[in-house]
Design a protein around this motif. Structure first.
Motif, PDB file in Angstrom:
ATOM      1  N   PRO A  69      50.200  29.601  34.211  1.00  0.00           N
ATOM      2  CA  PRO A  69      50.200  29.816  35.659  1.00  0.00           C
ATOM      3  C   PRO A  69      50.565  31.265  36.036  1.00  0.00           C
ATOM      4  CG  PRO A  69      51.238  27.722  35.156  1.00  0.00           C
ATOM      5  CD  PRO A  69      50.993  28.418  33.835  1.00  0.00           C
ATOM      6  N   GLU A  70      51.392  31.901  35.254  1.00  0.00           N
ATOM      7  CA  GLU A  70      51.808  33.286  35.482  1.00  0.00           C
ATOM      8  C   GLU A  70      50.616  34.255  35.475  1.00  0.00           C
ATOM      9  OE1 GLU A  70      54.536  36.635  35.664  1.00  0.00           O
ATOM     10  OE2 GLU A  70      54.782  34.523  36.158  1.00  0.00           O
ATOM     11  N   LEU A  71      49.529  33.873  34.823  1.00  0.00           N
ATOM     12  CA  LEU A  71      48.358  34.738  34.701  1.00  0.00           C
ATOM     13  C   LEU A  71      47.195  34.321  35.604  1.00  0.00           C
ATOM     14  CD1 LEU A  71      48.384  35.247  30.812  1.00  0.00           C
ATOM     15  CD2 LEU A  71      49.376  36.716  32.586  1.00  0.00           C
ATOM     16  N   SER A  72      47.456  33.437  36.560  1.00  0.00           N
ATOM     17  CA  SER A  72      46.374  32.924  37.403  1.00  0.00           C
ATOM     18  C   SER A  72      45.679  34.016  38.219  1.00  0.00           C
ATOM     19  CB  SER A  72      46.878  31.814  38.321  1.00  0.00           C
ATOM     20  OG  SER A  72      47.867  32.321  39.204  1.00  0.00           O
ATOM     21  N   GLN A  73      46.416  35.003  38.719  1.00  0.00           N
ATOM     22  CA  GLN A  73      45.781  36.083  39.490  1.00  0.00           C
ATOM     23  C   GLN A  73      44.900  36.947  38.592  1.00  0.00           C
ATOM     24  OE1 GLN A  73      49.618  37.198  41.528  1.00  0.00           O
ATOM     25  NE2 GLN A  73      48.143  37.696  43.144  1.00  0.00           N
ATOM     26  N   VAL A  75      43.324  35.931  35.867  1.00  0.00           N
ATOM     27  CA  VAL A  75      42.133  35.131  35.557  1.00  0.00           C
ATOM     28  C   VAL A  75      41.173  35.150  36.746  1.00  0.00           C
ATOM     29  CG1 VAL A  75      41.297  32.805  35.045  1.00  0.00           C
ATOM     30  CG2 VAL A  75      43.304  33.692  33.852  1.00  0.00           C
ATOM     31  N   ALA A  76      41.694  34.985  37.961  1.00  0.00           N
ATOM     32  CA  ALA A  76      40.852  35.012  39.160  1.00  0.00           C
ATOM     33  C   ALA A  76      40.166  36.367  39.304  1.00  0.00           C
ATOM     34  CB  ALA A  76      41.684  34.695  40.398  1.00  0.00           C
ATOM     35  N   ALA A  77      40.896  37.448  39.011  1.00  0.00           N
ATOM     36  CA  ALA A  77      40.313  38.793  39.099  1.00  0.00           C
ATOM     37  C   ALA A  77      39.230  38.990  38.045  1.00  0.00           C
ATOM     38  CB  ALA A  77      41.406  39.849  38.959  1.00  0.00           C
ATOM     39  N   ALA A  78      39.460  38.482  36.829  1.00  0.00           N
ATOM     40  CA  ALA A  78      38.462  38.603  35.754  1.00  0.00           C
ATOM     41  C   ALA A  78      37.189  37.830  36.111  1.00  0.00           C
ATOM     42  CB  ALA A  78      39.036  38.102  34.435  1.00  0.00           C
ATOM     43  N   VAL A  79      37.340  36.670  36.711  1.00  0.00           N
ATOM     44  CA  VAL A  79      36.178  35.883  37.143  1.00  0.00           C
ATOM     45  C   VAL A  79      35.441  36.624  38.253  1.00  0.00           C
ATOM     46  CG1 VAL A  79      35.478  33.740  38.293  1.00  0.00           C
ATOM     47  CG2 VAL A  79      37.117  33.663  36.407  1.00  0.00           C
ATOM     48  N   ARG A  80      36.188  37.172  39.202  1.00  0.00           N
ATOM     49  CA  ARG A  80      35.580  37.915  40.314  1.00  0.00           C
ATOM     50  C   ARG A  80      34.810  39.139  39.808  1.00  0.00           C
ATOM     51  NH1 ARG A  80      38.094  37.456  45.394  1.00  0.00           N
ATOM     52  NH2 ARG A  80      36.500  38.096  46.825  1.00  0.00           N
ATOM     53  N   ALA A  81      35.342  39.794  38.753  1.00  0.00           N
ATOM     54  CA  ALA A  81      34.681  40.974  38.175  1.00  0.00           C
ATOM     55  C   ALA A  81      33.578  40.585  37.188  1.00  0.00           C
ATOM     56  CB  ALA A  81      35.710  41.857  37.484  1.00  0.00           C
ATOM     57  N   LYS A  82      33.377  39.294  37.004  1.00  0.00           N
ATOM     58  CA  LYS A  82      32.368  38.761  36.082  1.00  0.00           C
ATOM     59  C   LYS A  82      32.593  39.259  34.648  1.00  0.00           C
ATOM     60  CE  LYS A  82      29.106  38.006  39.731  1.00  0.00           C
ATOM     61  NZ  LYS A  82      27.895  38.280  40.405  1.00  0.00           N
ATOM     62  N   LEU A  83      33.865  39.198  34.230  1.00  0.00           N
ATOM     63  CA  LEU A  83      34.233  39.636  32.884  1.00  0.00           C
ATOM     64  C   LEU A  83      34.479  38.479  31.920  1.00  0.00           C
ATOM     65  CD1 LEU A  83      36.701  42.573  33.627  1.00  0.00           C
ATOM     66  CD2 LEU A  83      34.486  42.712  32.487  1.00  0.00           C
ATOM     67  N   LEU A 125      40.477  46.313  35.191  1.00  0.00           N
ATOM     68  CA  LEU A 125      40.730  45.212  34.258  1.00  0.00           C
ATOM     69  C   LEU A 125      40.384  45.582  32.818  1.00  0.00           C
ATOM     70  CD1 LEU A 125      39.574  42.122  36.341  1.00  0.00           C
ATOM     71  CD2 LEU A 125      41.909  42.942  35.944  1.00  0.00           C
ATOM     72  N   THR A 126      39.279  46.269  32.598  1.00  0.00           N
ATOM     73  CA  THR A 126      38.913  46.631  31.220  1.00  0.00           C
ATOM     74  C   THR A 126      39.835  47.697  30.650  1.00  0.00           C
ATOM     75  OG1 THR A 126      37.190  48.147  32.025  1.00  0.00           O
ATOM     76  CG2 THR A 126      36.493  45.916  31.376  1.00  0.00           C
ATOM     77  N   TYR A 127      40.568  48.401  31.518  1.00  0.00           N
ATOM     78  CA  TYR A 127      41.593  49.346  31.031  1.00  0.00           C
ATOM     79  C   TYR A 127      42.756  48.592  30.382  1.00  0.00           C
ATOM     80  CZ  TYR A 127      44.991  53.100  30.825  1.00  0.00           C
ATOM     81  OH  TYR A 127      45.920  54.010  30.371  1.00  0.00           O
ATOM     82  N   HIS A 128      42.916  47.324  30.683  1.00  0.00           N
ATOM     83  CA  HIS A 128      43.977  46.493  30.113  1.00  0.00           C
ATOM     84  C   HIS A 128      43.574  45.855  28.782  1.00  0.00           C
ATOM     85  CE1 HIS A 128      45.307  46.800  34.300  1.00  0.00           C
ATOM     86  NE2 HIS A 128      46.512  46.451  33.877  1.00  0.00           N
TER      87      HIS A 128
END
Length: 192
Positions: A69-73, A75-83, A125-128
Protein backbone atom coordinates in the motif's frame (compact mmCIF):
# COMPACT_ATOMS: atom_id res chain seq x y z
CA UNK A 1 24.09 -53.58 31.23
CA UNK A 2 21.87 -52.75 28.29
CA UNK A 3 20.60 -49.57 29.99
CA UNK A 4 24.20 -48.41 30.55
CA UNK A 5 25.17 -48.89 26.87
CA UNK A 6 22.09 -47.01 25.65
CA UNK A 7 22.65 -44.18 28.13
CA UNK A 8 26.36 -43.96 27.21
CA UNK A 9 25.51 -43.87 23.49
CA UNK A 10 23.02 -41.05 24.09
CA UNK A 11 25.57 -38.99 26.05
CA UNK A 12 28.28 -39.50 23.38
CA UNK A 13 25.81 -38.63 20.60
CA UNK A 14 24.76 -35.47 22.40
CA UNK A 15 28.40 -34.49 22.94
CA UNK A 16 29.24 -35.07 19.26
CA UNK A 17 26.41 -32.75 18.24
CA UNK A 18 27.19 -30.10 20.88
CA UNK A 19 30.94 -29.80 20.17
CA UNK A 20 30.63 -28.58 16.54
CA UNK A 21 27.86 -26.19 17.56
CA UNK A 22 30.03 -24.76 20.33
CA UNK A 23 33.04 -24.46 18.05
CA UNK A 24 31.03 -22.82 15.28
CA UNK A 25 29.14 -20.46 17.57
CA UNK A 26 31.76 -17.75 18.25
CA UNK A 27 32.78 -17.60 14.58
CA UNK A 28 29.20 -17.09 13.46
CA UNK A 29 28.54 -14.45 16.11
CA UNK A 30 31.62 -12.39 15.32
CA UNK A 31 30.82 -12.60 11.60
CA UNK A 32 27.24 -11.43 12.22
CA UNK A 33 28.47 -8.40 14.18
CA UNK A 34 30.75 -7.28 11.33
CA UNK A 35 28.40 -8.04 8.47
CA UNK A 36 26.64 -5.49 6.28
CA UNK A 37 23.06 -6.14 5.22
CA UNK A 38 22.73 -9.44 3.50
CA UNK A 39 21.72 -9.33 -0.16
CA UNK A 40 19.15 -11.99 0.70
CA UNK A 41 17.27 -9.99 3.33
CA UNK A 42 15.47 -6.68 3.63
CA UNK A 43 16.80 -3.88 5.81
CA UNK A 44 15.98 -0.36 6.92
CA UNK A 45 14.04 1.54 9.55
CA UNK A 46 10.80 1.51 7.55
CA UNK A 47 10.58 -2.21 6.82
CA UNK A 48 8.57 -3.03 9.92
CA UNK A 49 5.85 -0.54 8.97
CA UNK A 50 5.84 -1.50 5.27
CA UNK A 51 2.93 -3.92 5.15
CA UNK A 52 2.37 -6.11 2.13
CA UNK A 53 -0.58 -8.10 0.91
CA UNK A 54 1.34 -11.16 -0.37
CA UNK A 55 4.80 -12.58 -0.93
CA UNK A 56 6.20 -10.66 -3.92
CA UNK A 57 9.29 -12.68 -4.86
CA UNK A 58 7.54 -14.40 -7.80
CA UNK A 59 5.70 -11.30 -9.08
CA UNK A 60 6.88 -8.95 -11.82
CA UNK A 61 7.88 -5.54 -10.48
CA UNK A 62 4.63 -3.59 -11.00
CA UNK A 63 2.50 -6.32 -9.39
CA UNK A 64 5.04 -6.67 -6.59
CA UNK A 65 4.97 -2.92 -5.91
CA UNK A 66 1.16 -2.98 -5.98
CA UNK A 67 1.21 -5.46 -3.09
CA UNK A 68 2.60 -2.68 -0.85
CA UNK A 69 0.00 0.00 0.00
CA UNK A 70 2.93 2.37 0.67
CA UNK A 71 3.76 2.25 -3.06
CA UNK A 72 0.24 2.78 -4.42
CA UNK A 73 0.97 6.32 -5.71
CA UNK A 74 4.08 5.10 -7.51
CA UNK A 75 2.14 2.26 -9.15
CA UNK A 76 -0.62 4.67 -10.22
CA UNK A 77 2.00 7.02 -11.70
CA UNK A 78 3.70 4.15 -13.57
CA UNK A 79 0.35 3.08 -15.03
CA UNK A 80 -0.45 6.68 -16.01
CA UNK A 81 2.97 6.96 -17.73
CA UNK A 82 2.30 3.63 -19.49
CA UNK A 83 5.46 2.09 -18.02
CA UNK A 84 3.93 -1.13 -16.65
CA UNK A 85 4.79 -3.41 -19.55
CA UNK A 86 8.20 -1.75 -20.02
CA UNK A 87 9.20 -2.38 -16.40
CA UNK A 88 7.66 -5.84 -16.25
CA UNK A 89 9.41 -6.74 -19.53
CA UNK A 90 12.89 -5.97 -18.17
CA UNK A 91 14.86 -8.94 -16.90
CA UNK A 92 16.89 -7.58 -13.96
CA UNK A 93 16.26 -4.05 -12.73
CA UNK A 94 16.45 -2.02 -9.54
CA UNK A 95 13.73 0.44 -8.64
CA UNK A 96 14.36 3.20 -6.13
CA UNK A 97 10.66 3.40 -5.31
CA UNK A 98 9.28 6.61 -3.79
CA UNK A 99 6.88 5.70 -1.01
CA UNK A 100 3.85 7.62 0.24
CA UNK A 101 6.02 9.94 2.37
CA UNK A 102 8.04 10.85 -0.73
CA UNK A 103 4.93 11.95 -2.61
CA UNK A 104 3.74 13.98 0.40
CA UNK A 105 6.92 16.09 0.06
CA UNK A 106 5.93 17.17 -3.46
CA UNK A 107 3.72 20.26 -3.60
CA UNK A 108 0.20 19.33 -4.76
CA UNK A 109 0.38 21.74 -7.71
CA UNK A 110 3.73 20.27 -8.84
CA UNK A 111 2.42 16.73 -8.53
CA UNK A 112 -0.73 17.57 -10.48
CA UNK A 113 1.34 19.18 -13.24
CA UNK A 114 3.67 16.18 -13.37
CA UNK A 115 0.78 13.72 -13.61
CA UNK A 116 -0.71 15.69 -16.51
CA UNK A 117 2.53 15.68 -18.52
CA UNK A 118 3.08 12.06 -19.58
CA UNK A 119 6.53 12.68 -21.11
CA UNK A 120 7.85 14.43 -17.99
CA UNK A 121 6.26 11.82 -15.72
CA UNK A 122 7.93 9.04 -17.70
CA UNK A 123 11.28 10.87 -17.48
CA UNK A 124 11.00 11.28 -13.69
CA UNK A 125 9.90 7.69 -13.10
CA UNK A 126 12.55 6.10 -15.33
CA UNK A 127 15.18 8.12 -13.44
CA UNK A 128 14.27 5.91 -10.44
CA UNK A 129 15.08 2.69 -12.38
CA UNK A 130 18.49 1.11 -13.04
CA UNK A 131 18.85 -1.62 -15.67
CA UNK A 132 20.61 -4.07 -13.32
CA UNK A 133 19.99 -5.62 -9.93
CA UNK A 134 21.82 -3.69 -7.24
CA UNK A 135 22.67 -5.52 -4.02
CA UNK A 136 23.15 -3.72 -0.67
CA UNK A 137 26.94 -4.14 -0.86
CA UNK A 138 26.95 -2.02 -4.05
CA UNK A 139 25.20 0.93 -2.38
CA UNK A 140 28.06 2.32 -0.27
CA UNK A 141 29.62 4.31 -3.11
CA UNK A 142 27.60 3.55 -6.22
CA UNK A 143 27.07 5.31 -9.52
CA UNK A 144 24.50 3.82 -11.87
CA UNK A 145 22.98 4.76 -15.22
CA UNK A 146 19.20 4.98 -15.05
CA UNK A 147 16.67 4.03 -17.73
CA UNK A 148 16.13 7.78 -18.18
CA UNK A 149 19.82 8.02 -19.23
CA UNK A 150 21.32 10.06 -16.39
CA UNK A 151 23.56 8.91 -13.54
CA UNK A 152 22.15 8.21 -10.09
CA UNK A 153 24.46 7.87 -7.06
CA UNK A 154 24.19 5.98 -3.79
CA UNK A 155 26.20 6.35 -0.60
CA UNK A 156 26.22 5.14 2.99
CA UNK A 157 27.03 2.05 5.01
CA UNK A 158 25.48 -0.63 7.19
CA UNK A 159 21.75 -0.08 6.80
CA UNK A 160 21.87 3.71 6.32
CA UNK A 161 21.98 4.66 2.63
CA UNK A 162 21.19 7.77 0.57
CA UNK A 163 20.28 8.09 -3.10
CA UNK A 164 21.60 11.23 -4.84
CA UNK A 165 22.50 12.55 -1.38
CA UNK A 166 18.83 13.48 -0.80
CA UNK A 167 16.64 10.41 -0.48
CA UNK A 168 17.04 7.93 2.35
CA UNK A 169 16.38 4.24 1.77
CA UNK A 170 13.68 3.41 4.31
CA UNK A 171 13.37 -0.26 3.34
CA UNK A 172 15.74 -1.98 0.99
CA UNK A 173 16.41 -5.18 -0.89
CA UNK A 174 12.77 -6.14 -1.50
CA UNK A 175 12.67 -8.93 -4.08
CA UNK A 176 10.42 -9.26 -7.09
CA UNK A 177 10.75 -11.78 -9.91
CA UNK A 178 12.55 -9.34 -12.20
CA UNK A 179 13.58 -6.55 -9.82
CA UNK A 180 14.99 -5.42 -6.53
CA UNK A 181 13.16 -2.54 -4.85
CA UNK A 182 14.52 0.07 -2.46
CA UNK A 183 11.77 2.24 -0.95
CA UNK A 184 12.95 5.85 -0.63
CA UNK A 185 11.52 8.88 1.17
CA UNK A 186 11.94 11.46 -1.62
CA UNK A 187 10.86 11.69 -5.26
CA UNK A 188 14.09 12.13 -7.23
CA UNK A 189 14.44 14.61 -10.08
CA UNK A 190 16.66 13.83 -13.05
CA UNK A 191 19.39 16.39 -13.78
CA UNK A 192 18.22 19.22 -16.02
Amino acid sequence: MRFTRTRTAQVIGTALIAVPLTLGGPTSLSHAQDASPSPSGTFGPGCSSLSKKTDTAKDKVVEAAAAYPELSQLVAAAVRAKLGSTLDGKRDITVFAPGAQAFKKVAPSQLAALLKNQDQLKKVLTYHVVDQRISPDQLSNGSFTTLEGSKLTTSGSGTDFKVDGKASIVCGNIRAANATLYVIDTVLQPPA
